[in-house]
Scaffold this motif. Structure first.
Motif: not given
Length: 306
Positions: A235-263
């Motif tokens: 779920x957080x990975x999905x919405x992080x990808x959505x933000x990246x698709x809409x805004x093209x902000x790589x830092x936000x993508x990493x900020x959302x995907x990395x914690x979920x993937x690490x846990x």
């Protein structure tokens, strides 16, 4: 500055119907400065004292000491004495501030209401006839609930200002919407406008509901109830990808995907492979990565403004 003067500043501001942010805008100072005056952490300078007195229609002496000018006419002495008597009665009915550094400061009055200040937490609560007003200096948050509606301000860098008015309209970051539904249709879950149609469609998809259905299907068909819980981290990975698709902000993508993937990886190593050590080390990297991404965003923002 003593607590009595701080309380006078609070009372004068509320009597004028101003929030801390509105008063700060009129004086040309920050809301944090106004909050510190009203918490007795600092004192307004001479120019601001003069401006405050003019704004509230009182003399400097009355603002500083709570006393009217001593050069009043004889005909005014009677009314001044009556006002002083009323103030004395109010003082008797009001609980005095407790000067204790370890405990909140409390003032209870029939006219002013209940006023609580906690210097340790940077919090202030006022319950009165005008409504309920809550501020948190450290988090930069302010909430007001009253006859005019609900006002919520989060004044940090990524914060927002939300005003729900009595007529049903909603103002978010200065933009007015006719209803909450209109605001929901036009803004994403960060309170920002969508930039692309794909980004809007991506974020509006009820992905959590799909994850719940997938989890039920895996559990019923394959009996994979424990393993199916890992779907939640999509779920957080999905919405992080959505933000990246809409805004093209790589830092936000990493900020959302990395914690979920690490846990997710840690739980897999722990629950499935029974190797929590040294897999737990990856959890320490989460705040480091988030701080790094926040620093990158600030640097990029400063570069754009330069």
């Amino acid at each position: 500055m003593d607590l009595e003067m701080a309380q006078r500043l609070v009372d004068r501001r509320k009597a004028a119907g101003l929030s801390q942010e509105a008063l700060a805008a009129q004086l040309g100072v920050s809301r944090q400065a106004v909050s510190k005056w009203e918490r007795s952490e600092s004192s307004p300078d001479t120019d601001n004292l003069i401006a405050l007195a003019a704004l509230y229609g009182v003399s400097l002496d009355e603002l500083l000491y709570g006393e009217a000018d001593s050069d009043a006419d004889g005909t005014e002495d009677g009314s001044t004495g009556a006002e002083a008597s009323d103030e004395a009665e109010e003082a008797e009915a009001s609980a005095e501030f407790t000067d204790c550094s370890d405990k909140p400061l409390v003032d209870i009055s029939l006219t002013r209401g209940i006023h609580v200040i906690d210097p340790n937490k940077g919090e202030e609560v006022h319950v009165g006839w005008s409504g309920i007003h809550v501020t948190n200096e450290r988090k930069g948050e302010e909430i007001h609930v009253g006859p005019s509606g609900v006002h919520i301000d989060t004044l940090e860098d990524d914060g927002h200002s939300v005003h729900a008015n009595a007529d049903g309209t909603v103002v978010i970051d200065g933009e007015q919407f006719s209803s909450w539904k209109e605001a929901h249709d036009k803004l994403d879950h960060h309170g920002k406008h969508f930039h692309t149609k794909l980004g809007r469609a991506w974020n509006k998809l009820p992905f959590p509901a799909l994850v719940a259905l997938a989890y039920m299907a895996l559990g019923i068909i394959y009996g994979a109830w424990p393993m199916g819980l890992f779907l939640v981290f999509l779920i957080p990975i999905y919405y992080a990808l959505g933000d990246f698709i809409d805004r093209r902000r790589l830092s936000k993508l990493i900020d959302g995907v990395y914690p979920a993937a690490a846990i997710t990886w840690f739980l897999y190593m722990w629950l499935c492979l029974e190797q929590p050590h040294p897999a737990w080390v990856i959890l320490i990297t989460i705040p480091i990565v988030k701080a790094l991404m926040r620093w990158c965003r600030k640097q990029w923002k400063h570069r754009k403004q330069a």
